[in-house]
Write an enzyme that holds these catalytic residues in place. Sequence first.
Site, PDB file in Angstrom:
ATOM      1  N   LYS A  72      -0.548  -6.444  -6.580  1.00 23.63           N
ATOM      2  CA  LYS A  72       0.249  -6.066  -7.744  1.00 23.63           C
ATOM      3  C   LYS A  72       0.837  -4.658  -7.611  1.00 23.63           C
ATOM      4  O   LYS A  72       1.560  -4.216  -8.483  1.00 23.63           O
ATOM      5  CB  LYS A  72      -0.594  -6.144  -9.013  1.00 23.63           C
ATOM      6  CG  LYS A  72      -0.892  -7.563  -9.421  1.00 23.63           C
ATOM      7  CD  LYS A  72      -1.489  -7.605 -10.799  1.00 23.63           C
ATOM      8  CE  LYS A  72      -1.569  -9.037 -11.268  1.00 23.63           C
ATOM      9  NZ  LYS A  72      -1.940  -9.134 -12.657  1.00 23.63           N
ATOM     10  N   GLU A  73       0.518  -3.979  -6.536  1.00 22.96           N
ATOM     11  CA  GLU A  73       1.042  -2.631  -6.344  1.00 22.96           C
ATOM     12  C   GLU A  73       2.024  -2.631  -5.173  1.00 22.96           C
ATOM     13  O   GLU A  73       3.160  -3.053  -5.324  1.00 22.96           O
ATOM     14  CB  GLU A  73      -0.113  -1.639  -6.195  1.00 22.96           C
ATOM     15  CG  GLU A  73      -0.935  -1.536  -7.486  1.00 22.96           C
ATOM     16  CD  GLU A  73      -2.082  -0.566  -7.407  1.00 22.96           C
ATOM     17  OE1 GLU A  73      -1.950   0.467  -6.716  1.00 22.96           O
ATOM     18  OE2 GLU A  73      -3.127  -0.832  -8.032  1.00 22.96           O
ATOM     19  N   MET A  74       1.591  -2.216  -4.000  1.00 23.92           N
ATOM     20  CA  MET A  74       2.491  -2.178  -2.850  1.00 23.92           C
ATOM     21  C   MET A  74       2.519  -3.512  -2.097  1.00 23.92           C
ATOM     22  O   MET A  74       3.432  -3.765  -1.321  1.00 23.92           O
ATOM     23  CB  MET A  74       2.123  -1.007  -1.944  1.00 23.92           C
ATOM     24  CG  MET A  74       2.350   0.336  -2.650  1.00 23.92           C
ATOM     25  SD  MET A  74       1.656   1.757  -1.788  1.00 23.92           S
ATOM     26  CE  MET A  74       2.918   2.043  -0.553  1.00 23.92           C
TER      27      MET A  74
END
Length: 181
Positions: free
Chosen positions: A110-112
């Site tokens: 959900k981030e990088m």
Amino acid sequence: LLTSVVTATVSEPIQPVRPAQDINLAQMELGKKLYFDPRLSKSGFISCNSCHNLSMGGSDNLKTSIGHNWQQGPINSPTVLNSSLNVAQFWDGRAADLKEQAGGPIANPKEMAFTHTLAIEVLKSIPDYVVEFKQVFGADDITIDEVTEAIAEFEKTLVTPNSRFDRWLLGEKDALTAVEL
């Protein structure tokens, strides 16, 4: 009433922020490049600075941070400023130090949204990084351990010494307003 507040605050065991010491300058410079490099993300658009924007106080100033494919995370990003002084990293304290924290967002879907393996493969495909990692770490291979160590070394320099609060702690009575006190 204000006098009692000031007296109580002065007796607190808070110390002024001091600049980071024992910085490996070569690692720090490499870490700075990696911190701003979106190629460590699956999309090639998200860097550490996307959620910990140094021009916005080390955060993204959003209620909940936005990651890969515009996914909204469950919490906001904490500031990276003075994070080297934290007893633990992430809001829930699950990382013991900056180095351990630095690898988390790269591999978080959900981030990088990358994997450490793919991030390393990308870095190995960039000749300037290959040369710089060899110069900084003295090895022919690039590892996630070196990546996170370099990013952490850069983050150690992101301290805000001599703030008005620090100056007040050092005895400058007029550094804060009555409301702030």
